[in-house]
Structures are given as C-alpha cells and as structure tokens.
Design a protein around this motif. Structure first.
Motif, PDB file in Angstrom:
ATOM      1  N   ASN A  37       0.936  -1.271   0.119  1.00  0.00           N
ATOM      2  CA  ASN A  37      -0.017   0.015  -0.088  1.00  0.00           C
ATOM      3  C   ASN A  37       0.872   1.383  -0.101  1.00  0.00           C
ATOM      4  OD1 ASN A  37      -2.686  -1.345   0.357  1.00  0.00           O
ATOM      5  ND2 ASN A  37      -1.892  -1.856   2.244  1.00  0.00           N
ATOM      6  N   VAL A  38       2.127   0.993  -0.525  1.00  0.00           N
ATOM      7  CA  VAL A  38       2.785   2.304  -0.265  1.00  0.00           C
ATOM      8  C   VAL A  38       2.519   3.596  -1.015  1.00  0.00           C
ATOM      9  CG1 VAL A  38       4.496   1.629  -2.299  1.00  0.00           C
ATOM     10  CG2 VAL A  38       5.549   2.884  -0.238  1.00  0.00           C
ATOM     11  N   LEU A  39       1.959   3.580  -2.289  1.00  0.00           N
ATOM     12  CA  LEU A  39       1.326   4.472  -2.832  1.00  0.00           C
ATOM     13  C   LEU A  39       0.243   5.284  -2.227  1.00  0.00           C
ATOM     14  CD1 LEU A  39       1.840   3.649  -6.794  1.00  0.00           C
ATOM     15  CD2 LEU A  39       3.303   4.934  -5.312  1.00  0.00           C
ATOM     16  N   ASN A  40      -0.686   4.404  -1.410  1.00  0.00           N
ATOM     17  CA  ASN A  40      -1.684   5.316  -0.668  1.00  0.00           C
ATOM     18  C   ASN A  40      -1.225   5.729   0.557  1.00  0.00           C
ATOM     19  OD1 ASN A  40      -3.677   4.061  -2.421  1.00  0.00           O
ATOM     20  ND2 ASN A  40      -3.970   2.254  -1.332  1.00  0.00           N
ATOM     21  N   VAL A  41      -0.021   5.030   1.071  1.00  0.00           N
ATOM     22  CA  VAL A  41       0.613   5.756   2.457  1.00  0.00           C
ATOM     23  C   VAL A  41       1.212   7.037   1.897  1.00  0.00           C
ATOM     24  CG1 VAL A  41       2.155   5.436   4.102  1.00  0.00           C
ATOM     25  CG2 VAL A  41       0.698   3.505   3.468  1.00  0.00           C
ATOM     26  N   ILE A  42       1.828   7.340   0.842  1.00  0.00           N
ATOM     27  CA  ILE A  42       2.663   8.279   0.457  1.00  0.00           C
ATOM     28  C   ILE A  42       1.495   9.260   0.122  1.00  0.00           C
ATOM     29  CG2 ILE A  42       3.905   9.501  -1.615  1.00  0.00           C
ATOM     30  CD1 ILE A  42       5.284   6.415  -1.841  1.00  0.00           C
ATOM     31  N   SER A  43       0.439   9.286  -0.446  1.00  0.00           N
ATOM     32  CA  SER A  43      -0.627  10.064  -0.834  1.00  0.00           C
ATOM     33  C   SER A  43      -1.152  10.576   0.557  1.00  0.00           C
ATOM     34  CB  SER A  43      -1.787   9.265  -1.471  1.00  0.00           C
ATOM     35  OG  SER A  43      -2.661  10.102  -1.800  1.00  0.00           O
ATOM     36  N   SER A  44      -1.569   9.806   1.573  1.00  0.00           N
ATOM     37  CA  SER A  44      -2.089  10.240   2.736  1.00  0.00           C
ATOM     38  C   SER A  44      -0.829  11.012   3.523  1.00  0.00           C
ATOM     39  CB  SER A  44      -2.561   9.239   3.594  1.00  0.00           C
ATOM     40  OG  SER A  44      -1.866   8.289   3.852  1.00  0.00           O
ATOM     41  N   LEU A  45       0.397  10.499   3.773  1.00  0.00           N
ATOM     42  CA  LEU A  45       1.347  11.023   4.443  1.00  0.00           C
ATOM     43  C   LEU A  45       2.109  12.035   3.883  1.00  0.00           C
ATOM     44  CD1 LEU A  45       3.069  10.328   7.430  1.00  0.00           C
ATOM     45  CD2 LEU A  45       4.567   8.879   5.869  1.00  0.00           C
ATOM     46  N   ARG A  46       2.321  12.200   2.750  1.00  0.00           N
ATOM     47  CA  ARG A  46       2.941  13.053   2.001  1.00  0.00           C
ATOM     48  C   ARG A  46       4.608  13.238   2.706  1.00  0.00           C
ATOM     49  NH1 ARG A  46       0.897  13.859  -2.650  1.00  0.00           N
ATOM     50  NH2 ARG A  46      -1.185  14.687  -2.893  1.00  0.00           N
ATOM     51  N   PRO A  47       5.218  12.301   2.577  1.00  0.00           N
ATOM     52  CA  PRO A  47       6.551  12.401   3.299  1.00  0.00           C
ATOM     53  C   PRO A  47       7.665  13.366   2.430  1.00  0.00           C
ATOM     54  CG  PRO A  47       6.333  10.428   1.817  1.00  0.00           C
ATOM     55  CD  PRO A  47       5.100  11.037   1.915  1.00  0.00           C
ATOM     56  N   ASP A  48       8.429  13.771   3.073  1.00  0.00           N
ATOM     57  CA  ASP A  48       9.441  14.717   2.358  1.00  0.00           C
ATOM     58  C   ASP A  48      10.852  13.869   1.797  1.00  0.00           C
ATOM     59  OD1 ASP A  48       8.362  17.415   3.042  1.00  0.00           O
ATOM     60  OD2 ASP A  48       8.691  16.583   5.224  1.00  0.00           O
ATOM     61  N   LEU A  49      10.740  12.370   2.192  1.00  0.00           N
ATOM     62  CA  LEU A  49      11.733  11.675   1.947  1.00  0.00           C
ATOM     63  C   LEU A  49      11.221  10.143   1.988  1.00  0.00           C
ATOM     64  CD1 LEU A  49      14.977  10.998   1.111  1.00  0.00           C
ATOM     65  CD2 LEU A  49      15.261  10.865   3.712  1.00  0.00           C
ATOM     66  N   ILE A  50      11.491   9.240   1.253  1.00  0.00           N
ATOM     67  CA  ILE A  50      11.231   7.824   0.964  1.00  0.00           C
ATOM     68  C   ILE A  50      12.569   7.111   1.315  1.00  0.00           C
ATOM     69  CG2 ILE A  50      10.064   5.868   0.320  1.00  0.00           C
ATOM     70  CD1 ILE A  50       8.292   8.272  -1.262  1.00  0.00           C
ATOM     71  N   LEU A  51      12.747   6.291   2.357  1.00  0.00           N
ATOM     72  CA  LEU A  51      13.812   5.162   2.535  1.00  0.00           C
ATOM     73  C   LEU A  51      13.087   3.868   1.918  1.00  0.00           C
ATOM     74  CD1 LEU A  51      15.263   6.145   5.956  1.00  0.00           C
ATOM     75  CD2 LEU A  51      16.152   6.718   3.782  1.00  0.00           C
ATOM     76  N   LEU A  52      13.713   3.242   0.920  1.00  0.00           N
ATOM     77  CA  LEU A  52      12.865   2.054   0.385  1.00  0.00           C
ATOM     78  C   LEU A  52      13.921   0.945   0.278  1.00  0.00           C
ATOM     79  CD1 LEU A  52      10.337   1.070  -0.738  1.00  0.00           C
ATOM     80  CD2 LEU A  52      11.043   2.180  -3.041  1.00  0.00           C
ATOM     81  N   ASP A  53      13.566  -0.359   0.685  1.00  0.00           N
ATOM     82  CA  ASP A  53      14.525  -1.634   0.879  1.00  0.00           C
ATOM     83  C   ASP A  53      13.974  -2.077  -0.628  1.00  0.00           C
ATOM     84  OD1 ASP A  53      16.004  -3.543   1.256  1.00  0.00           O
ATOM     85  OD2 ASP A  53      14.643  -4.867   2.264  1.00  0.00           O
ATOM     86  N   VAL A  54      15.258  -2.785  -1.300  1.00  0.00           N
ATOM     87  CA  VAL A  54      15.327  -3.353  -2.476  1.00  0.00           C
ATOM     88  C   VAL A  54      14.176  -4.516  -2.538  1.00  0.00           C
ATOM     89  CG1 VAL A  54      16.373  -4.429  -4.380  1.00  0.00           C
ATOM     90  CG2 VAL A  54      17.278  -2.192  -3.488  1.00  0.00           C
TER      91      VAL A  54
END
Length: 121
Positions: A37-54
């Motif tokens: 659900n990462v895109l939904n979380v980004i949409s609601s959270l509006r982070p300034d930076l994303i740390l993302l594991d491969v």
C-alpha cells in the motif's frame, strides 16, 4: 515543523532502528513493513523523503521506486534505496531511479549523512 520520512523495509528490526536514529535527529518517521500500500500511504502521509528497501518480501523495491518517480504527485519526493545485496550505483542514472542508495549493513553516520544530503539538495 519536522521533515517527514517514510521508511519501507520488510525487516521490523531495520525499520525500528531507522525510526529511532532519525527521530533522534528530529525527523518525523513513519514505517511500513511491506510495499503493498505504499502509494496510498505516500498519498496520505506526504513524506519529504522515502527510504525504500530493494527486497520487500516478494516485491521489488526498484519497481515501487519507478512507480513513485513516474507518479505526477510523487516524482519530486527523494527516494533513498537500501540494499544488502544489490549495488544500485549503476541505477542512479536510469529513468525512475532512486536519488541515492545506502548499502546494508549501514552505520548511523552514513544513514544520517545520506538523509541530510537529500534535504540539502
């Protein structure tokens, strides 16, 4: 107002460590242990930076990164990819690539330095 960071890693210990380190630096950190659900979380959270594991338990973080970078609302959010097994330096020039990467295991100073560099850019 503190900068918001979203950390996405399927290893609970890693997200807990990232959260502790970066909150100690004054950032507001949210975590996810899967990429579903990462895109939904980004949409609601509006982070300034994303740390993302491969490697995200059956999902490829590089595909998620590409989706973020191709999304009209999210494309300018810096993405810092984290990997224990992949050297992502060669990916940094490709379309949909992360802004930078961090190898696991990482030390506290490297993590903080990479995060600060993204905010200074």
């Amino acid at each position: 107002m503190p900068r918001k960071i979203l950390a996405v890693d399927d290893d609970n210990d890693i997200v807990d460590i990232i959260k502790i380190i970066l909150e100690d630096e004054g950032y507001e950190v949210s975590t996810l242990t899967n990429g579903k659900n990462v895109l939904n979380v980004i949409s609601s959270l509006r982070p300034d930076l994303i740390l993302l594991d491969v490697m995200l338990g059956g999902m490829d973080g590089r595909d998620i990164c590409r989706a973020i970078k191709e999304h009209v609302l999210f494309k300018n959010i810096p993405v810092l990819m984290i990997s224990a097994s992949h050297n992502l330096q060669s990916l940094l020039k490709l379309p949909g690539s992360p802004n930078d990467f961090l190898s696991k295991p990482f030390d506290i100073d490297s993590l903080v330095k990479k995060v600060k560099a993204q905010f200074a850019a």
